[in-house]
Design a protein around this motif. Structure first.
Motif, PDB file in Angstrom:
ATOM      1  N   CYS A  46       0.574  -0.956  -0.241  1.00  0.00           N
ATOM      2  CA  CYS A  46       0.173   0.068   0.213  1.00  0.00           C
ATOM      3  C   CYS A  46       0.833   1.605   0.294  1.00  0.00           C
ATOM      4  O   CYS A  46       1.826   1.105   0.343  1.00  0.00           O
ATOM      5  N   GLY A  94       1.124   3.089   2.480  1.00  0.00           N
ATOM      6  CA  GLY A  94       1.640   3.831   3.436  1.00  0.00           C
ATOM      7  C   GLY A  94       2.811   3.236   4.004  1.00  0.00           C
ATOM      8  O   GLY A  94       4.516   3.242   4.152  1.00  0.00           O
ATOM      9  N   VAL A  95       3.568   1.645   3.038  1.00  0.00           N
ATOM     10  CA  VAL A  95       4.220   0.836   3.107  1.00  0.00           C
ATOM     11  C   VAL A  95       5.569   1.258   2.521  1.00  0.00           C
ATOM     12  O   VAL A  95       6.835   1.318   2.290  1.00  0.00           O
ATOM     13  N   SER A 153       5.404   2.467   9.539  1.00  0.00           N
ATOM     14  CA  SER A 153       4.141   3.489   9.185  1.00  0.00           C
ATOM     15  C   SER A 153       3.122   2.888  10.374  1.00  0.00           C
ATOM     16  O   SER A 153       2.245   3.557  10.529  1.00  0.00           O
ATOM     17  N   CYS A 210       2.687   6.267   8.494  1.00  0.00           N
ATOM     18  CA  CYS A 210       1.400   6.492   7.858  1.00  0.00           C
ATOM     19  C   CYS A 210       0.367   7.747   7.420  1.00  0.00           C
ATOM     20  O   CYS A 210       0.145   7.753   9.076  1.00  0.00           O
ATOM     21  N   HIS A 243      -2.218   7.993   6.769  1.00  0.00           N
ATOM     22  CA  HIS A 243      -3.332   7.727   7.773  1.00  0.00           C
ATOM     23  C   HIS A 243      -3.740   6.903   9.042  1.00  0.00           C
ATOM     24  O   HIS A 243      -4.695   7.134   9.989  1.00  0.00           O
ATOM     25  N   VAL A 244      -1.969   6.822   9.280  1.00  0.00           N
ATOM     26  CA  VAL A 244      -2.196   6.085  10.944  1.00  0.00           C
ATOM     27  C   VAL A 244      -1.829   7.582  11.866  1.00  0.00           C
ATOM     28  O   VAL A 244      -3.086   7.753  13.105  1.00  0.00           O
ATOM     29  N   THR A 286      -6.638   0.544  11.477  1.00  0.00           N
ATOM     30  CA  THR A 286      -6.263   1.737  10.235  1.00  0.00           C
ATOM     31  C   THR A 286      -6.585  -0.061   9.835  1.00  0.00           C
ATOM     32  O   THR A 286      -7.037  -0.196   8.020  1.00  0.00           O
ATOM     33  N   THR A 287      -5.941  -0.701   9.822  1.00  0.00           N
ATOM     34  CA  THR A 287      -5.914  -2.030   9.207  1.00  0.00           C
ATOM     35  C   THR A 287      -7.037  -3.475   9.671  1.00  0.00           C
ATOM     36  O   THR A 287      -7.052  -4.621   8.602  1.00  0.00           O
ATOM     37  N   CYS A 293      -8.206   2.653   6.973  1.00  0.00           N
ATOM     38  CA  CYS A 293      -8.004   3.669   5.800  1.00  0.00           C
ATOM     39  C   CYS A 293      -8.150   2.698   4.277  1.00  0.00           C
ATOM     40  O   CYS A 293      -8.822   1.488   3.863  1.00  0.00           O
ATOM     41  N   ALA A 319      -6.756   1.623   1.697  1.00  0.00           N
ATOM     42  CA  ALA A 319      -6.384   0.803   1.134  1.00  0.00           C
ATOM     43  C   ALA A 319      -6.262  -0.584   2.023  1.00  0.00           C
ATOM     44  O   ALA A 319      -6.795  -1.514   0.702  1.00  0.00           O
ATOM     45  N   THR A 320      -6.818  -0.250   3.113  1.00  0.00           N
ATOM     46  CA  THR A 320      -7.532  -1.205   3.706  1.00  0.00           C
ATOM     47  C   THR A 320      -8.544  -1.917   3.160  1.00  0.00           C
ATOM     48  O   THR A 320      -9.186  -3.195   2.545  1.00  0.00           O
ATOM     49  N   ALA A 337      -0.838  -5.655   2.774  1.00  0.00           N
ATOM     50  CA  ALA A 337      -0.156  -4.346   2.287  1.00  0.00           C
ATOM     51  C   ALA A 337       1.445  -4.126   2.221  1.00  0.00           C
ATOM     52  O   ALA A 337       1.585  -3.397   1.973  1.00  0.00           O
TER      53      ALA A 337
END
Ligand code: F3S
Length: 275
Positions: free
Chosen positions: A12, A14-15, A71, A94, A96-97, A159-160, A187, A189-190, A258
């Motif tokens: 993703c 963030g990673v 992240s 990240c 989002h985090v 987030t995941t 998030c 992406a998740t 991710a």
């Protein structure tokens, strides 16, 4: 046998960003550390270590050099400690985090309870709890909601996590007459990865989920696949696959968490295509 990749799978934003930041840091002459493994993928961590990026599990283990915050983010106290030691901090939390951390702090300021939905031992959840302060109570699911709650009750989500779990916790509170303040911090992406894994798992005879066994988001992907396709298999790499798992299959799906780089997905797809 036809092999179909999930529309959204693998590394993703963030990673990717954290990996880029760590790679840029290791060009420096100073020793580069990550606070905990940079991502939940043993093969990637091994590669970084071969390039001199060291994993420190505690702030006390670092006295000089560059520290990359992964992240998942950290508690504010950890950041204070790194700064107090005069270390060069590269914050790869990240975005989002970071947003979820801000949401946790806002809920803390409401003065009641902050339910943090997630795995208590996960670094992101520890970070969220640090931002939510004394108000934080971690719940892995409905069954862990405490009998006594001081109101208002706020909810923030790792987030995941899955949106289904968030929905179940909200419903359980409403059935007790509590209307929570909800920050849906699952998030994008998740959500994309979970939705495309569910759609693919519905249509194939078997599905392979690739990712670190310690990765929360990959574990959730596997649970979602399993709910739609009984022949779901969770592997860290191609070496764990067994041809017998796919006996009689005409279609096999592939998805990945991710933290799983493209080359690890390609290896699995290539192997399955030989069957
Ligand atoms: Fe960030 Fe979501 Fe990935 S929170 S690290 S984009 S799974």
């Amino acid at each position: 046998m036809k092999v179909i990749r999930a529309k959204h799978a693998g590394v993703c934003y963030g990673v990717e960003r954290a990996l880029d930041m760590a790679q840029a840091a290791m060009m420096d002459d100073e020793t580069t550390y990550t606070l905990g493994p940079l991502i939940h993928n043993p093969k990637v961590v091994e590669k970084l270590s071969a390039h001199g990026v060291q994993v420190a599990n505690d702030v006390d283990d670092i006295d000089s050099g560059i520290v990359v915050i992964r992240s998942h983010g950290v508690e504010p106290s950890v950041l204070d400690c790194l700064n107090a030691k005069g270390l060069t901090v590269i914050d790869a939390t990240c975005p989002h985090v970071a947003k979820a951390q801000r949401a946790a702090a806002e809920l803390r300021d409401l003065g009641g309870t902050v339910l943090v939905i997630g795995r208590a031992e996960h670094p992101e959840v520890r970070g969220l709890c640090g931002h939510a302060g004394n108000a934080a109570v971690v719940v892995a699911g409905v069954e862990e909601i405490p009998a006594e709650l001081s109101e208002p009750v706020g909810i923030v989500v790792q987030t995941t996590e899955s949106k289904e779990k968030l929905g179940a916790v909200v419903e359980a509170l409403r059935s007790r007459g509590i209307e929570p303040v909800v920050k849906n911090t699952v998030c994008f992406a998740t959500r994309q990865r979970q939705d495309s894994a569910a759609m693919l798992a519905e249509e194939v005879d078997a599905i392979v989920v690739i990712g670190g066994k310690n990765s929360s988001n990959t574990t959730h992907l596997f649970e979602i696949c399993k709910a739609h396709c009984p022949r779901s298999f969770f592997v860290e790499s191609v070496d764990e696959l067994d041809a017998a798992w796919f006996d009689g299959c005409e279609t096999v799906g592939v998805t990945a968490g991710a933290s799983t780089p493209e080359d690890q997905i390609d290896e699995v797809v290539d192997y399955l295509e030989t069957l």
